[in-house]
Design a protein around this motif. Structure first.
Motif, PDB file in Angstrom:
ATOM      1  N   GLU A  99       0.917  -1.633  -0.423  1.00 55.82           N
ATOM      2  CA  GLU A  99      -0.504  -0.098   0.098  1.00 55.82           C
ATOM      3  C   GLU A  99       0.951   1.314   0.027  1.00 55.82           C
ATOM      4  N   GLN A 100       2.004   1.146   0.303  1.00 62.75           N
ATOM      5  CA  GLN A 100       3.292   2.314   0.531  1.00 62.75           C
ATOM      6  C   GLN A 100       3.796   2.321  -0.514  1.00 62.75           C
ATOM      7  N   GLY A 101       3.696   1.104  -1.314  1.00 67.50           N
ATOM      8  CA  GLY A 101       4.837   0.578  -2.589  1.00 67.50           C
ATOM      9  C   GLY A 101       6.470   0.905  -1.889  1.00 67.50           C
ATOM     10  N   LYS A 102       6.029   0.104  -0.889  1.00 70.67           N
ATOM     11  CA  LYS A 102       7.844  -0.117  -0.395  1.00 70.67           C
ATOM     12  C   LYS A 102       8.157  -1.699  -0.244  1.00 70.67           C
ATOM     13  N   PRO A 103       9.592  -1.686  -0.270  1.00 72.07           N
ATOM     14  CA  PRO A 103       9.370  -3.398  -0.532  1.00 72.07           C
ATOM     15  C   PRO A 103       9.124  -3.403   1.531  1.00 72.07           C
TER      16      PRO A 103
END
Length: 196
Positions: A99-103
């Motif tokens: 949802e945060q577009g982070k790994p």
């Protein structure tokens, strides 16, 4: 003896379980464990096992407001010239943050040169491992915490109390305040990883 009413780790005695700091010999097995936090403290403990099987917690990092990259860089900087055989981490660090577009946090750590393995979150078994390491009725305890090198682990040991709804577990909240269990969670991950 420092046991207070409801204290979870009644075995804990700083006169028995702490020692003067020293650099563990190079041939001792060394590993570390991490409990993740940002606003709440993140904690990393470094451990070494002697040939006789005693476990020394010889270093601690305990800090807030550090990004994932900063945490990994700090751990790397504090581990220079050490042969760390494993890095056991809070299982939540492996969760994808789509949802945060982070790994995942574990992925960020690995990219910075700190590969992690997932710790086990079996709380009861983990607390039993800690209790077993503290036991000293039949001789010296397996666990030794280095004074001044691990102030937060030493400080928070006596503050852990039983969960009134589950006496086999540590309370998450005391008087509507979150328990400061970061260093103990870290120790739990570390000791649970020993037999794996």
């Amino acid at each position: 003896r420092v046991a207070a009413e409801g204290m979870y780790f009644e075995e804990w005695d700083p006169n028995v379980h702490t020692c003067e700091p020293f650099d563990p010999p190079a041939d001792w097995t060394r590993w570390l464990a991490i409990d993740y936090g940002y606003a709440a403290p993140f904690c990393c403990l470094w451990l070494a096992r002697s040939p006789e099987g005693r476990v020394h917690v010889y270093r601690e990092v305990y800090a807030t407001d550090l990004r994932d990259e900063q945490q990994a860089d700090l751990i790397l900087a504090r581990s220079v010239d050490e042969r760390i055989v494993r890095r056991v981490a809070d299982p939540s660090m492996f969760a994808e943050r789509r949802e945060q577009g982070k790994p995942s946090i574990a992925h960020v750590y690995a990219r910075r040169g700190v590969p992690l393995e997932r710790g086990t979150n079996q709380r009861r078994a983990g607390w039993n491992a800690v209790r077993s390491a503290l036991a000293h009725e039949d001789g010296p305890p397996r666990l030794q915490v280095h004074r001044r090198a691990c102030p937060n682990l030493i400080r928070t040991f006596p503050s852990m109390v039983r969960d009134p709804l589950d006496p086999e577990d540590v309370a998450d909240m005391i008087d509507r305040k979150k328990t400061e269990d970061h260093a103990l969670d870290c120790l739990r991950y570390a000791l649970m990883s020993e037999g794996q």
